[in-house]
Scaffold this motif. Structure first.
Motif, PDB file in Angstrom:
ATOM      1  N   ALA A  35      23.220  26.299  31.075  1.00 32.89           N
ATOM      2  CA  ALA A  35      24.523  25.719  31.406  1.00 32.89           C
ATOM      3  C   ALA A  35      25.480  26.854  31.718  1.00 32.89           C
ATOM      4  CB  ALA A  35      25.033  24.882  30.250  1.00 32.89           C
ATOM      5  N   LEU A  36      25.930  26.926  32.952  1.00 33.71           N
ATOM      6  CA  LEU A  36      26.825  28.003  33.361  1.00 33.71           C
ATOM      7  C   LEU A  36      28.273  27.616  33.072  1.00 33.71           C
ATOM      8  CD1 LEU A  36      26.745  30.782  34.804  1.00 33.71           C
ATOM      9  CD2 LEU A  36      27.346  29.557  36.903  1.00 33.71           C
ATOM     10  N   SER A  37      28.993  28.505  32.454  1.00 29.49           N
ATOM     11  CA  SER A  37      30.411  28.288  32.203  1.00 29.49           C
ATOM     12  C   SER A  37      31.159  29.588  32.470  1.00 29.49           C
ATOM     13  CB  SER A  37      30.655  27.826  30.763  1.00 29.49           C
ATOM     14  OG  SER A  37      30.279  28.827  29.843  1.00 29.49           O
ATOM     15  N   ILE A  38      32.469  29.487  32.566  1.00 33.61           N
ATOM     16  CA  ILE A  38      33.309  30.657  32.792  1.00 33.61           C
ATOM     17  C   ILE A  38      33.939  31.068  31.475  1.00 33.61           C
ATOM     18  CG2 ILE A  38      35.389  31.510  33.947  1.00 33.61           C
ATOM     19  CD1 ILE A  38      34.737  29.656  36.274  1.00 33.61           C
ATOM     20  N   ALA A  39      33.670  32.300  31.047  1.00 26.64           N
ATOM     21  CA  ALA A  39      34.227  32.801  29.794  1.00 26.64           C
ATOM     22  C   ALA A  39      35.595  33.438  30.017  1.00 26.64           C
ATOM     23  CB  ALA A  39      33.273  33.811  29.151  1.00 26.64           C
ATOM     24  N   THR A  40      35.764  34.140  31.148  1.00 25.96           N
ATOM     25  CA  THR A  40      37.018  34.855  31.410  1.00 25.96           C
ATOM     26  C   THR A  40      37.297  34.894  32.907  1.00 25.96           C
ATOM     27  OG1 THR A  40      36.626  36.311  29.501  1.00 25.96           O
ATOM     28  CG2 THR A  40      38.275  37.035  31.115  1.00 25.96           C
ATOM     29  N   ILE A  41      38.543  34.676  33.270  1.00 28.10           N
ATOM     30  CA  ILE A  41      39.008  34.944  34.636  1.00 28.10           C
ATOM     31  C   ILE A  41      40.102  36.004  34.544  1.00 28.10           C
ATOM     32  CG2 ILE A  41      40.082  33.994  36.712  1.00 28.10           C
ATOM     33  CD1 ILE A  41      38.997  31.256  35.944  1.00 28.10           C
ATOM     34  N   HIS A  42      39.843  37.190  35.105  1.00 30.18           N
ATOM     35  CA  HIS A  42      40.829  38.278  35.083  1.00 30.18           C
ATOM     36  C   HIS A  42      41.260  38.515  36.533  1.00 30.18           C
ATOM     37  CE1 HIS A  42      42.382  42.461  34.370  1.00 30.18           C
ATOM     38  NE2 HIS A  42      42.845  41.836  33.290  1.00 30.18           N
ATOM     39  N   GLU A  43      42.266  37.738  36.952  1.00 23.09           N
ATOM     40  CA  GLU A  43      42.647  37.728  38.366  1.00 23.09           C
ATOM     41  C   GLU A  43      43.648  38.828  38.718  1.00 23.09           C
ATOM     42  OE1 GLU A  43      45.742  35.211  36.294  1.00 23.09           O
ATOM     43  OE2 GLU A  43      43.594  35.659  36.115  1.00 23.09           O
ATOM     44  N   ASP A  44      44.316  39.387  37.716  1.00 28.52           N
ATOM     45  CA  ASP A  44      45.402  40.346  37.972  1.00 28.52           C
ATOM     46  C   ASP A  44      44.973  41.736  37.523  1.00 28.52           C
ATOM     47  OD1 ASP A  44      47.763  41.539  38.562  1.00 28.52           O
ATOM     48  OD2 ASP A  44      48.941  40.546  37.007  1.00 28.52           O
ATOM     49  N   ALA A  45      44.418  42.502  38.449  1.00 32.49           N
ATOM     50  CA  ALA A  45      43.979  43.867  38.124  1.00 32.49           C
ATOM     51  C   ALA A  45      45.189  44.740  37.827  1.00 32.49           C
ATOM     52  CB  ALA A  45      43.180  44.448  39.281  1.00 32.49           C
ATOM     53  N   SER A  46      44.991  45.668  36.930  1.00 30.64           N
ATOM     54  CA  SER A  46      46.099  46.562  36.587  1.00 30.64           C
ATOM     55  C   SER A  46      46.402  47.503  37.752  1.00 30.64           C
ATOM     56  CB  SER A  46      45.757  47.370  35.337  1.00 30.64           C
ATOM     57  OG  SER A  46      44.606  48.154  35.551  1.00 30.64           O
ATOM     58  N   GLY A  47      47.680  47.867  37.868  1.00 26.56           N
ATOM     59  CA  GLY A  47      48.085  48.782  38.932  1.00 26.56           C
ATOM     60  C   GLY A  47      47.981  48.143  40.303  1.00 26.56           C
ATOM     61  N   ASP A  48      47.675  48.966  41.289  1.00 32.29           N
ATOM     62  CA  ASP A  48      47.509  48.503  42.669  1.00 32.29           C
ATOM     63  C   ASP A  48      46.133  47.870  42.798  1.00 32.29           C
ATOM     64  OD1 ASP A  48      47.169  48.139  45.372  1.00 32.29           O
ATOM     65  OD2 ASP A  48      48.143  50.033  45.932  1.00 32.29           O
ATOM     66  N   GLU A  49      46.106  46.557  43.044  1.00 26.28           N
ATOM     67  CA  GLU A  49      44.835  45.848  43.091  1.00 26.28           C
ATOM     68  C   GLU A  49      43.892  46.431  44.133  1.00 26.28           C
ATOM     69  OE1 GLU A  49      45.560  41.697  43.639  1.00 26.28           O
ATOM     70  OE2 GLU A  49      45.918  41.342  41.506  1.00 26.28           O
ATOM     71  N   SER A  50      44.425  46.834  45.262  1.00 29.44           N
ATOM     72  CA  SER A  50      43.563  47.355  46.324  1.00 29.44           C
ATOM     73  C   SER A  50      42.852  48.633  45.913  1.00 29.44           C
ATOM     74  CB  SER A  50      44.381  47.597  47.593  1.00 29.44           C
ATOM     75  OG  SER A  50      45.408  48.548  47.360  1.00 29.44           O
ATOM     76  N   ASP A  51      43.405  49.352  44.938  1.00 32.99           N
ATOM     77  CA  ASP A  51      42.775  50.575  44.449  1.00 32.99           C
ATOM     78  C   ASP A  51      41.973  50.338  43.174  1.00 32.99           C
ATOM     79  OD1 ASP A  51      43.899  52.051  46.520  1.00 32.99           O
ATOM     80  OD2 ASP A  51      45.741  52.470  45.361  1.00 32.99           O
ATOM     81  N   ASN A  52      42.018  49.114  42.654  1.00 29.54           N
ATOM     82  CA  ASN A  52      41.375  48.855  41.361  1.00 29.54           C
ATOM     83  C   ASN A  52      40.668  47.495  41.392  1.00 29.54           C
ATOM     84  OD1 ASN A  52      40.648  49.301  38.714  1.00 29.54           O
ATOM     85  ND2 ASN A  52      42.610  48.628  37.855  1.00 29.54           N
ATOM     86  N   LEU A  53      39.886  47.276  42.446  1.00 26.66           N
ATOM     87  CA  LEU A  53      39.273  45.970  42.658  1.00 26.66           C
ATOM     88  C   LEU A  53      38.298  45.576  41.549  1.00 26.66           C
ATOM     89  CD1 LEU A  53      38.624  45.999  46.507  1.00 26.66           C
ATOM     90  CD2 LEU A  53      40.369  44.723  45.252  1.00 26.66           C
TER      91      LEU A  53
END
Length: 484
Positions: free
Chosen positions: A377-395
């Motif tokens: 059974a697949l479930s989602i444990a965590t969604i971390h949508e907001d990367a720290s700092g500049d997202e484009s540099d910390n994908l």
């Protein structure tokens, strides 16, 4: 042998003698053969759609009615079945509110598992409402064991007043339900346990594609032993409604060995005066790793099967580990919170083969069977949508953690993950997630491993202001969808 019988007016005579009831059960009726939809086959016969993917969905909703029970079933052609209607104390108010919210305008089959007031408390109100303001009640199915309570008297009076068809129902009798394999497994002809109402509850088993649902009413030790002796391994079920609200006399070890459910649902009050669900039952569920939902903490629980997976939606997010159920916060009956999807459970093996009486399986029905592995059974444990700092540099700090909450490995090769804009990632070939294991899907680049996968997107995927994670299996079926 199939039997259909109008519930004898002798019941009314008994009630008049014992309690002064003046209700009369109508003899003017339409046979189930004449209602919309085909009559289910006898046990042992198989419908073609169950060998492949059935059309539509089967939805089973356990309504939070406190210390009582009520279950709404909606089939693939929108036929409806209501099993019980909660406790007498609220006179069907919570059940009717739930039915109205979900735009139910007709009950095709009203099933009375037994005559206890915590199961028929809303029958009179439900019958009155649908016969006067809705599109009616198709037929009522009753075990035939009477009660002298005013609640039961009111139920019979409503049937008489509106001329609703009432059938006395035994093992092997049909309840028409188009597109669903519907079996009445109990009570037997002649009853058991000296006619005890609980032990002679109507027991239903519903099959749809690979999924099956076992609904045993308030059956306890004697009823469960009858079922095991009569049907053996044919009792196997994807979902089990915990018998008698989780009483210690129900959901016995041998019964669980034979039914081998993936999911159990307990219907009882949070502060049940009877101690439901009993700790010994929860311990037995825990020993077999049965994911458990409790109406007292999850609220209404809706299980929707497409034949190959079951989508679980509840009003509240609460623990599903059996021994942690009481850690959840109580939710009162009648709360109007919307249902939210919590997880999707894939069904890898068919559990819909009909329960065949008289030793119809190769397994000795008197011996416990070795439990089979349960589905991944697949479930989602965590969604971390907001990367720290500049997202484009910390994908790689933008990620989703998936978990296999089932009890067998989950093959994810060819499965896909997408956002609302339909940016899509596909799991690599031969990738599997072991039971209890997690894998983190990073948006950026890296080397895949058993615990970390990389989208290699080159840009941020997940919207910080909210998005939807959609997972499809290798055949394109949506198996998990979660908004944040």
């Amino acid at each position: 042998m199939m039997r259909r019988r109008l519930l004898s007016v002798l019941i009314v005579i008994v009630l008049v003698t014992l309690a002064g009831c003046g209700g009369v059960i109508s003899d003017e009726s339409t046979s189930p053969d004449e209602t919309t939809g085909p009559t289910p086959e006898s046990p042992g016969e198989t419908r073609d759609e169950r060998t492949g993917s059935p059309n539509g969905t089967l939805s089973v909703t356990f309504i939070n009615v406190g210390q009582g029970s009520s279950t709404l079933i909606v089939g693939p052609t929108n036929e409806t079945m209501l099993i019980d209607s909660g406790d007498w104390s609220d006179d069907g108010e919570d059940v009717l509110a739930s039915l109205k919210k979900h735009n139910i305008d007709r009950i095709d089959s009203l099933v009375t598992t037994h005559a206890d007031a915590d199961h028929i408390g809303g029958h009179e109100a439900v019958i009155d409402y649908f016969e006067t303001e809705g599109d009616g009640i198709g037929a009522v199915y009753d075990s035939g064991i009477t009660s002298t309570s005013q609640t039961y008297e009111g139920y019979l009076d409503a049937i008489d007043e509106h001329n609703v068809t009432l059938y006395e129902t035994r093992a092997g009798d049909p309840i028409p339900f188009e597109g669903v394999e519907t079996q009445v497994l109990a009570p037997p002809e002649g009853y058991i346990a000296d006619g005890d109402r609980n032990e002679n509850s109507i027991v239903l088993r519903l099959g749809f594609g690979r999924s099956s649902f076992l609904l045993p009413g308030d059956g306890g030790t004697t009823s469960e032993q009858f079922l095991v002796d009569e049907y053996g391994a044919g009792l196997n079920a994807t979902v089990l409604s915990a018998g008698h609200h989780g009483s210690q006399s129900s959901s016995g070890s041998q019964f669980l060995d034979v039914t081998d459910p993936h999911i159990a649902v307990v219907s009882s009050a949070y502060d049940s005066q009877y101690g439901h669900p009993h700790e010994s039952v929860l311990d037995r569920f825990s020993q077999q790793s049965i994911r458990t939902y409790w109406t007292a903490t999850h609220g209404n629980v809706r299980l929707t099967s497409n034949g190959s997976a079951i989508t679980v939606a509840t009003q509240r997010d609460a623990p599903t580990a059996p021994l942690a159920l009481r850690d959840g916060e109580p939710i009162e009956p009648g709360v109007d919170d919307d249902l939210q999807i919590r997880t999707v459970i894939s069904i890898t093996e068919s559990t819909t083969a009909p329960a065949v009486p008289d030793g119809g399986t190769e397994t000795d029905p008197t011996e416990p069977t070795e439990p089979t592995e349960k589905a991944g059974a697949l479930s989602i444990a965590t969604i971390h949508e907001d990367a720290s700092g500049d997202e484009s540099d910390n994908l790689n700090d933008e990620y989703i953690v998936f978990e296999n909450t089932g009890d067998q490995p989950l093959e994810l090769a060819g499965w896909s993950v997408a956002d609302e804009a339909d940016h899509t990632y596909t799991f690599p070939s031969e990738f599997a997630l072991d039971p209890g294991a997690q894998v983190t899907l990073h948006t950026g680049s890296g080397t895949d491993s058993s615990s970390g996968l990389y989208w290699d997107s080159g840009r941020a995927i997940w919207n910080n202001d909210g998005d939807t994670v959609t997972v499809r299996n290798d055949s394109g079926t949506v198996v998990l969808e979660e908004e944040y």
